[in-house]
Design an enzyme around this catalytic site. Structure first.
Site, PDB file in Angstrom:
ATOM      1  N   LYS A  28      13.750  11.464  -4.661  1.00  0.00           N
ATOM      2  CA  LYS A  28      13.661  12.821  -4.109  1.00  0.00           C
ATOM      3  C   LYS A  28      14.189  13.859  -5.086  1.00  0.00           C
ATOM      4  O   LYS A  28      13.661  14.960  -5.173  1.00  0.00           O
ATOM      5  CB  LYS A  28      14.409  12.917  -2.777  1.00  0.00           C
ATOM      6  CG  LYS A  28      13.640  12.258  -1.643  1.00  0.00           C
ATOM      7  CD  LYS A  28      13.987  12.866  -0.305  1.00  0.00           C
ATOM      8  CE  LYS A  28      13.123  12.250   0.782  1.00  0.00           C
ATOM      9  NZ  LYS A  28      13.538  12.612   2.123  1.00  0.00           N
TER      10      LYS A  28
ATOM     11  N   LYS B  34       4.642  10.438   3.864  1.00  0.00           N
ATOM     12  CA  LYS B  34       4.321  11.724   4.498  1.00  0.00           C
ATOM     13  C   LYS B  34       4.161  12.817   3.470  1.00  0.00           C
ATOM     14  O   LYS B  34       3.449  13.774   3.679  1.00  0.00           O
ATOM     15  CB  LYS B  34       5.513  12.158   5.371  1.00  0.00           C
ATOM     16  CG  LYS B  34       5.713  11.388   6.617  1.00  0.00           C
ATOM     17  CD  LYS B  34       6.920  11.952   7.366  1.00  0.00           C
ATOM     18  CE  LYS B  34       7.898  10.861   7.650  1.00  0.00           C
ATOM     19  NZ  LYS B  34       9.106  11.203   8.321  1.00  0.00           N
TER      20      LYS B  34
ATOM     21  N   LYS C 248       4.369   3.423  -1.981  1.00  0.00           N
ATOM     22  CA  LYS C 248       4.311   3.344  -0.510  1.00  0.00           C
ATOM     23  C   LYS C 248       3.552   4.547   0.070  1.00  0.00           C
ATOM     24  O   LYS C 248       3.533   5.633  -0.532  1.00  0.00           O
ATOM     25  CB  LYS C 248       5.728   3.245   0.092  1.00  0.00           C
ATOM     26  CG  LYS C 248       6.465   4.529   0.150  1.00  0.00           C
ATOM     27  CD  LYS C 248       7.646   4.482   1.129  1.00  0.00           C
ATOM     28  CE  LYS C 248       8.281   5.871   1.155  1.00  0.00           C
ATOM     29  NZ  LYS C 248       9.307   6.134   2.075  1.00  0.00           N
TER      30      LYS C 248
HETATM   31  P1  TYM Z   1      11.413   8.164   7.502  1.00  0.00           P
HETATM   32  O1  TYM Z   1      11.368   9.340   8.413  1.00  0.00           O
HETATM   33  O2  TYM Z   1      11.001   8.358   6.076  1.00  0.00           O
HETATM   34  O3  TYM Z   1      10.524   6.997   8.071  1.00  0.00           O
HETATM   35  C1  TYM Z   1      10.648   6.563   9.405  1.00  0.00           C
HETATM   36  C2  TYM Z   1      10.454   5.063   9.476  1.00  0.00           C
HETATM   37  O4  TYM Z   1       9.177   4.697   8.948  1.00  0.00           O
HETATM   38  C3  TYM Z   1       9.341   3.668   7.973  1.00  0.00           C
HETATM   39  N1  TYM Z   1       8.302   3.856   6.937  1.00  0.00           N
HETATM   40  C4  TYM Z   1       7.425   2.920   6.560  1.00  0.00           C
HETATM   41  N2  TYM Z   1       7.244   1.662   6.977  1.00  0.00           N
HETATM   42  C5  TYM Z   1       6.231   0.951   6.397  1.00  0.00           C
HETATM   43  N3  TYM Z   1       5.427   1.461   5.442  1.00  0.00           N
HETATM   44  C6  TYM Z   1       5.585   2.720   4.981  1.00  0.00           C
HETATM   45  N4  TYM Z   1       4.774   3.209   4.061  1.00  0.00           N
HETATM   46  C7  TYM Z   1       6.627   3.518   5.559  1.00  0.00           C
HETATM   47  N5  TYM Z   1       7.046   4.792   5.373  1.00  0.00           N
HETATM   48  C8  TYM Z   1       8.082   4.979   6.219  1.00  0.00           C
HETATM   49  C9  TYM Z   1      10.738   3.891   7.416  1.00  0.00           C
HETATM   50  O5  TYM Z   1      11.242   2.713   6.819  1.00  0.00           O
HETATM   51  C10 TYM Z   1      11.494   4.287   8.656  1.00  0.00           C
HETATM   52  O6  TYM Z   1      11.906   3.152   9.383  1.00  0.00           O
HETATM   53  N6  TYM Z   1      16.269   7.846   6.490  1.00  0.00           N
HETATM   54  C11 TYM Z   1      15.259   7.537   7.463  1.00  0.00           C
HETATM   55  C12 TYM Z   1      15.485   8.159   8.824  1.00  0.00           C
HETATM   56  C13 TYM Z   1      16.814   7.844   9.430  1.00  0.00           C
HETATM   57  C14 TYM Z   1      17.189   6.608  10.026  1.00  0.00           C
HETATM   58  C15 TYM Z   1      18.524   6.814  10.475  1.00  0.00           C
HETATM   59  C16 TYM Z   1      16.528   5.406  10.239  1.00  0.00           C
HETATM   60  C17 TYM Z   1      17.881   8.684   9.506  1.00  0.00           C
HETATM   61  N7  TYM Z   1      18.905   8.070  10.156  1.00  0.00           N
HETATM   62  C18 TYM Z   1      19.212   5.791  11.104  1.00  0.00           C
HETATM   63  C19 TYM Z   1      17.225   4.387  10.872  1.00  0.00           C
HETATM   64  C20 TYM Z   1      18.556   4.569  11.300  1.00  0.00           C
HETATM   65  C21 TYM Z   1      13.937   8.048   6.949  1.00  0.00           C
HETATM   66  O7  TYM Z   1      13.875   8.959   6.159  1.00  0.00           O
HETATM   67  O8  TYM Z   1      12.852   7.499   7.571  1.00  0.00           O
END
Ligand code: TYM
Length: 334
Positions: A115, A200, A197
């Site tokens: 990032k 978004k 990967k």
């Molecule tokens: P975020 O918002 O980027 O993504 C949300 C969830 O989607 C999963 N994910 C994927 N899984 C498979 N293939 C992909 N291409 C892919 N892209 C995203 C992510 O692994 C995630 O589970 N930091 C976290 C949000 C967060 C969080 C937490 C998660 C904040 N606090 C506490 C768990 C527990 C994040 O940015 O996810």
């Protein structure tokens, strides 16, 4: 936290449009685990501001995301679905945990490095300490399990390290959480670059399938997916594009890799890509329909937001008070 069931915590950022990766890697598993655990599913809007956001857009996206959790099948009567920013305990615990986290640990985080490279003009302290806020999210609810995609495993590791360090000093304050990563779909790759990967924030709209994409768009994106010139539908290292499409197909249909490879033996890429597109459309259609219905019911969604913020706030406060006492903050006089 309150009952006999083990506790589950997870969250998603209300940034950009959710992708099929978010759904297959996380949301889908959340639904399948929701009966077994006492669940907290947060819209982590505080994490979203580590990169600049338009205020009106952020608010809208947060509400859409919360609605989508319900549309995906999470019952807000049984699962605590809430906005992170409505529970001040997240920020309070994050500050405390910051004092138990080493810069050396944060320097190793690959998401920070990625990032920071992408937003070179805004490498703020929030982006750097992001994993500590994430640790606070999880530890605040004494979560036993955290379902995430593979990209979040490093953040789970640091959460465990921080919790163990804290417990080592003050006794058993925090439950040590375990990650839960699904067998299929844990890392869905970009359709345009299968070494990266699906994300978004990808600038190329053809790289990601968004949960809001209509059927024609989904089919078109699958047809354009980058593959190879091998000409065989096989699950192999050398064919990352086809492997990714197999993963998507399996996650959407419930079929295994072996069944899929067998089903498409001797058939062309065009035919396979169409089948993948159709499988995705079948998954997205009911989700989109339910989302459209729920979005119209403002009073219902408002009720969910209000009730669940109270419930989350109550549970969070229990842990926070315990932590404050342990570290020696003065007691409140009532
Ligand atoms: P975020 O918002 O980027 O993504 C949300 C969830 O989607 C999963 N994910 C994927 N899984 C498979 N293939 C992909 N291409 C892919 N892209 C995203 C992510 O692994 C995630 O589970 N930091 C976290 C949000 C967060 C969080 C937490 C998660 C904040 N606090 C506490 C768990 C527990 C994040 O940015 O996810």
């Amino acid at each position: 936290m309150s009952g006999d069931k083990k506790v589950l915590f997870s969250g998603m950022q209300s940034t950009g449009s959710l992708t099929l990766g978010n759904y297959l890697g996380a949301l889908k598993n959340w639904v399948s685990l929701s009966e077994e655990y006492e669940c907290f599913y947060s819209v982590v809007d505080m994490h979203s501001i580590t990169v600049r956001q338009d205020p009106a857009e952020l608010r809208k996206r947060a509400r859409n995301l919360l609605t989508l959790y319900i549309a995906a099948g999470l019952d807000p009567e049984k699962n605590c679905i809430y906005y992170q920013s409505h529970v001040s305990g997240h920020a309070e615990l994050a500050w405390i945990l910051n004092c138990f986290t080493y810069m050396g640990e944060l320097n190793r985080m690959t998401q920070f490095k990625d990032k920071a490279a992408k937003h070179a003009d805004n490498i703020n302290a929030g982006l750097y300490t992001y994993p500590v806020l994430m640790a606070a999210d999880i530890l605040l609810y004494q979560a036993d399990v955290v379902p995430v995609g593979k990209d979040q495993l490093q953040h789970l590791e640091i959460t465990r390290d921080i919790a163990q360090r804290f417990n080592g000093i003050y006794g058993d304050v925090f439950t040590i959480p375990e990650p839960y990563v699904g067998k299929v779909g844990a890392k869905i790759m970009s359709l345009q670059n299968p070494e990266k990967k699906m994300s978004k924030s990808d600038e190329n709209p053809n790289a990601s399938i968004y949960l809001t994409d209509d059927p024609d768009t989904v089919i078109r994106k699958c047809r354009r997916a980058v593959t190879d010139s091998e000409g065989a539908i096989a699950y192999r290292e050398e064919q990352p594009g086809i492997r990714n499409l197999i993963d998507i197909y399996c996650a959407c249909t419930g079929k295994t890799q072996e069944e899929t490879v067998k089903e498409f033996e001797g058939r062309g890429y065009g035919e396979f890509k169409l089948a993948v597109g159709e499988a995705v459309v079948d998954v997205l259609r009911p989700l989109q329909e339910r989302f459209a219905e729920l979005s119209k019911d403002k009073a219902y969604i408002d009720g969910v937001i209000k009730n669940n913020a109270e419930k989350a706030g109550y549970c969070a406060m229990k842990t926070l008070r315990k932590v404050q006492k342990k570290i020696g903050f003065p007691e409140r006089i009532r």
